[in-house]
Design an enzyme around this catalytic site. Sequence first.
Site, PDB file in Angstrom:
ATOM      1  N   HIS A 217       0.786  -1.241   0.000  1.00  7.21           N
ATOM      2  CA  HIS A 217       0.000   0.000   0.000  1.00  7.21           C
ATOM      3  C   HIS A 217       0.814   1.284   0.000  1.00  7.21           C
ATOM      4  O   HIS A 217       0.267   2.364  -0.111  1.00  7.21           O
ATOM      5  CB  HIS A 217      -0.977   0.026   1.178  1.00  7.21           C
ATOM      6  CG  HIS A 217      -0.316   0.376   2.487  1.00  7.21           C
ATOM      7  ND1 HIS A 217       0.526  -0.480   3.125  1.00  7.21           N
ATOM      8  CD2 HIS A 217      -0.387   1.494   3.249  1.00  7.21           C
ATOM      9  CE1 HIS A 217       0.951   0.085   4.244  1.00  7.21           C
ATOM     10  NE2 HIS A 217       0.426   1.294   4.345  1.00  7.21           N
TER      11      HIS A 217
HETATM   12  N1  UDP Z   1      -3.853  -4.963   8.810  1.00 11.56           N
HETATM   13  C1  UDP Z   1      -5.130  -5.441   8.958  1.00 11.56           C
HETATM   14  N2  UDP Z   1      -5.810  -5.852   7.846  1.00 11.56           N
HETATM   15  C2  UDP Z   1      -5.280  -5.832   6.598  1.00 11.56           C
HETATM   16  C3  UDP Z   1      -3.940  -5.341   6.459  1.00 11.56           C
HETATM   17  C4  UDP Z   1      -3.258  -4.895   7.583  1.00 11.56           C
HETATM   18  O1  UDP Z   1      -5.639  -5.518  10.071  1.00 11.56           O
HETATM   19  O2  UDP Z   1      -5.957  -6.210   5.652  1.00 11.56           O
HETATM   20  C5  UDP Z   1      -3.131  -4.509  10.004  1.00 11.56           C
HETATM   21  C6  UDP Z   1      -1.774  -5.113  10.209  1.00 11.56           C
HETATM   22  O3  UDP Z   1      -1.869  -6.336  10.897  1.00 11.56           O
HETATM   23  C7  UDP Z   1      -1.044  -4.056  10.989  1.00 11.56           C
HETATM   24  C8  UDP Z   1      -1.671  -2.770  10.528  1.00 11.56           C
HETATM   25  O4  UDP Z   1      -2.887  -3.126   9.871  1.00 11.56           O
HETATM   26  O5  UDP Z   1      -1.249  -4.180  12.368  1.00 11.56           O
HETATM   27  C9  UDP Z   1      -0.731  -2.105   9.573  1.00 11.56           C
HETATM   28  O6  UDP Z   1      -1.370  -1.133   8.892  1.00 11.56           O
HETATM   29  P1  UDP Z   1      -0.824  -0.566   7.535  1.00 11.56           P
HETATM   30  O7  UDP Z   1      -0.124  -1.634   6.781  1.00 11.56           O
HETATM   31  O8  UDP Z   1      -1.987   0.119   6.913  1.00 11.56           O
HETATM   32  O9  UDP Z   1       0.151   0.595   7.975  1.00 11.56           O
HETATM   33  P2  UDP Z   1       1.659   0.735   8.412  1.00 11.56           P
HETATM   34  O10 UDP Z   1       1.971  -0.245   9.486  1.00 11.56           O
HETATM   35  O11 UDP Z   1       2.514   0.548   7.207  1.00 11.56           O
HETATM   36  O12 UDP Z   1       1.738   2.137   8.891  1.00 11.56           O
END
Ligand code: UDP
Length: 378
Positions: A217
């Site tokens: 993403h």
């Molecule tokens: N996550 C979720 N469902 C999904 C994809 C990710 O619950 O379909 C969770 C994942 O387990 C993690 C969090 O969302 O705890 C991460 O979010 P994201 O990847 O949007 O953001 P980042 O961590 O890169 O800021």
Amino acid sequence: MKRILTVIGARPQFIKAAALSRAIRESFSERIEELILHTGQHYDTSMSEVFFEELSIPRPDVLLDCGGKSQGKQTALMLDGIEQILTAQQIDAVVVYGDTNSTLAGALAAVKLHIPVVHIEAGLRSFNKSMPEEINRITCDHCSTLLFSPTDTGIANLVREGFSAAIPERCTVDAPGAFRCGDVMYDNSLHFAAIAEEKYRIADFGIGREFALVTIHRPYNADKTDRLKALLDDLSWLASARELDVVLPLHPRTRNQLEKEAPEALEAFKAIPGVKLIEPVSFLEMTFLEKNSRMIITDSGGVQKEAFFFHKPSVVIRTETEWVELVELGAAELSFETGEAMRAAFDRALGKEISEWPSVFGDGNAAAFICEQIDKRL
Ligand code: UDP
């Protein structure tokens, strides 16, 4: 009684906030009262609503409508909305998480009104200022009174930027306290993995064999059609040549880009045997999938860490990471170039024997520690 305002707006923040809300409910309800403000940064049901229900986060007391705008407009609307609440309510501290525009807006609005900012996930740096997140992190840390870093690396980064390693008895924005406290996400993964294992079976997801779990993403992957197509090719190769199912809960940003710019590539990818393209899943489902996967491929900050919590090798589709420990320990490999190089990285991850990894993210009690410090140091 301290009255805190938790400012959240994006998926990872709902999840992180669940750990603190749980700790307040279980052990600090006599000393800390929490109000929750949701900025509306992530507003569709799969990215927001479902998390509140499942993670038992109290409903937001305030809901702003700041989703889907340009960086500047979004942050400006949030600043205005948060400032209005802070001037209308008696708030002793504002708690913000991570590195999004909601984090930045919460911190800026509070510090200008002389309200202490508590930053959870402080000190992390990717050293890549072209990422909006890096700007948000640095600015937020320098507005904060209590800084909670999950790792020693985070504390070392803060000390390099002029923060003192000594913690004052009472902290202020001019004499802040920077704590290494472990990771609230580790608290959560431990807590929710047990619940998820009870609730789901692999068959619930239509998965028939070992699988790689994939999330994509970040703008530098999701917004570039050619790059995205090349990544889908590499994932197709993984499904066909390595006989793994490839489970990809597709982020709305990535889906939009593919549907708009490369609908045939998307259809062709879906038709590959073993490819399971699904809607974003809830955190409980995600935890279950992570725990039961063979390997994880991601550009997410949170997911690469969760791979580590569950002892899964990961390939991180980025050129750098703020979670350097994962790379140093050999748990994660950064891999950005598509084609041969990416496929070789997939193979190396598949070949990894995971023995014990040291516990670098605390003991699963980070949220309780944070509550204690809010109670004592402000
Ligand atoms: N996550 C979720 N469902 C999904 C994809 C990710 O619950 O379909 C969770 C994942 O387990 C993690 C969090 O969302 O705890 C991460 O979010 P994201 O990847 O949007 O953001 P980042 O961590 O890169 O800021």
